[in-house]
Every structure is written in C-alpha cells, then in structure tokens.
Design an enzyme around this catalytic site. Sequence first.
Site, short mmCIF file in Angstrom:
data_model
loop_
_atom_site.label_atom_id
_atom_site.label_comp_id
_atom_site.label_asym_id
_atom_site.label_seq_id
_atom_site.Cartn_x
_atom_site.Cartn_y
_atom_site.Cartn_z
N ASN A 1 24.19 -24.69 -12.52
CA ASN A 1 23.80 -26.00 -13.07
C ASN A 1 24.21 -26.14 -14.54
O ASN A 1 23.52 -26.80 -15.32
CB ASN A 1 22.28 -26.26 -12.90
N ASP B 1 34.46 -22.93 -8.44
CA ASP B 1 33.66 -22.50 -9.59
C ASP B 1 34.59 -22.25 -10.78
O ASP B 1 35.45 -21.38 -10.71
CB ASP B 1 32.92 -21.21 -9.19
N CYS C 1 27.98 -26.10 -15.09
CA CYS C 1 29.39 -26.56 -15.05
C CYS C 1 29.57 -27.71 -14.05
O CYS C 1 29.69 -28.86 -14.44
CB CYS C 1 30.33 -25.41 -14.69
N ARG C 2 29.58 -27.41 -12.76
CA ARG C 2 29.98 -28.42 -11.77
C ARG C 2 28.93 -29.49 -11.53
O ARG C 2 29.26 -30.69 -11.56
CB ARG C 2 30.34 -27.73 -10.44
N SER C 3 27.68 -29.09 -11.26
CA SER C 3 26.71 -30.14 -10.88
C SER C 3 26.31 -31.04 -12.05
O SER C 3 26.13 -32.25 -11.83
CB SER C 3 25.50 -29.57 -10.13
N CYS D 1 24.92 -26.89 -7.69
CA CYS D 1 25.92 -25.81 -7.76
C CYS D 1 25.18 -24.50 -7.98
O CYS D 1 23.99 -24.40 -7.64
CB CYS D 1 26.96 -26.09 -8.84
P1 4NP Z 1 28.34 -23.74 -12.04
O1 4NP Z 1 29.16 -22.55 -12.70
O2 4NP Z 1 27.74 -23.18 -10.75
O3 4NP Z 1 29.37 -24.76 -11.77
O4 4NP Z 1 27.29 -24.16 -13.04
C1 4NP Z 1 28.61 -21.29 -12.96
C2 4NP Z 1 27.86 -21.08 -14.08
C3 4NP Z 1 27.34 -19.83 -14.35
C4 4NP Z 1 27.59 -18.79 -13.48
C5 4NP Z 1 28.35 -19.01 -12.35
C6 4NP Z 1 28.86 -20.26 -12.08
N1 4NP Z 1 27.09 -17.51 -13.74
O5 4NP Z 1 27.42 -16.58 -13.00
O6 4NP Z 1 26.33 -17.32 -14.71
#
Ligand code: 4NP
Length: 161
Positions: free
Chosen positions: A16, A129, A18-20, A13
């Site tokens: 790294n 996201d 939240c989703r992955s 993702c």
């Molecule tokens: P992820 O979510 O891609 O599912 O881990 C996010 C975590 C952090 C950010 C964006 C999406 N960020 O902008 O810091």
Amino acid sequence: MSERKPVNVLFVCLGNICRSPSAEGVFRHAVREAGLEDKINIDSCGTGDWHVGNAPDDRARQKALQRGIDISGLRARQFHASDLERFDYILVMDRQNLADVRDIWRQNGGTEPELFLNYGRSNHDEVPDPYYGGDKGFETVLDLIEDASEGLLDVIRRHQA
Ligand code: 4NP
C-alpha cells in the site's frame, strides 16, 4: 446517474505504498473529472503490514505528480476482513494479492476480490510490483492503472445508470 447509494471501491496491493495508492489517486482523479466524486468512494490498502501509517513511496509520488496527481497525503493501512463487507469492488494488483485476499474472502464472504486489470484493455492481467525495480516500472504501473481506471469507470457508470 440516479440517487443511489455511493459505490465503494477498494484497491489492494502488497505494501500500500506503490501500486494501490497510485490506483487510488488515478481513479480519484478520473472520478473527479467525471463529476462523480459524490457517487463513488475510493480507498486503498495492502495485504502486508510493514508500511502501515507510511506515505506512498517517493518514486510513486513523483511519477504520479508528473501526471498531475498528488498522492502525498495518503497513508498505508492493512486489508481487514471487514473490507469485504464495506466495499462493492475489491480490486487487486496481482495474483498473489488475489490469493491472499481470496483466503480471507473464503472464510468471511462478502465482495469477491478480482484483478483490477480485468477492467483494462492492455494484454496484461497483473500490475507488476515496482518496489525493487527502477523508474520505468513506476511508469508502467501508471500506464496500466490509467487504462483500467477508464474501463472501471465505464462499468460503474453503466451499472449505476
Ligand atoms: P506495493 O509495493 O505492493 O505496490 O505497495 C511494495 C511495497 C513494499 C514492499 C513490496 C511491494 N515491501 O516488500 O516492503
């Protein structure tokens, strides 16, 4: 399943956190329940580097734990071109992840990245996201990931049989 080399699966993702890592935890759980933990290696990473070394987001940890899955020990790392050689499945959460990893794939070759939800039965093709949203977004992430994890496990089993 025959005595083959383990299959290597990477979830990708943006951050790294939240989703992955949620996908890693959910799929690891499904693989363990199927008794296939010696046959399938699982990892996750992000295309961005902002959260490298961090544990998953508190909301992701809590929501996963409510479903019996503990992802608190995971730590974020960034995607690297060498992952294209190391992993047999490179499963991204959204189209931006796909574009980012594809750019690196075009220059390096290896395993072509694909949308993780191609393996699911929902009518979604991206895991949204959840970072800037509320709790509901994290539930949706887990629902979509659980569904696609079942489909992925079926496909890997069939290919390994
Ligand atoms: P992820 O979510 O891609 O599912 O881990 C996010 C975590 C952090 C950010 C964006 C999406 N960020 O902008 O810091």
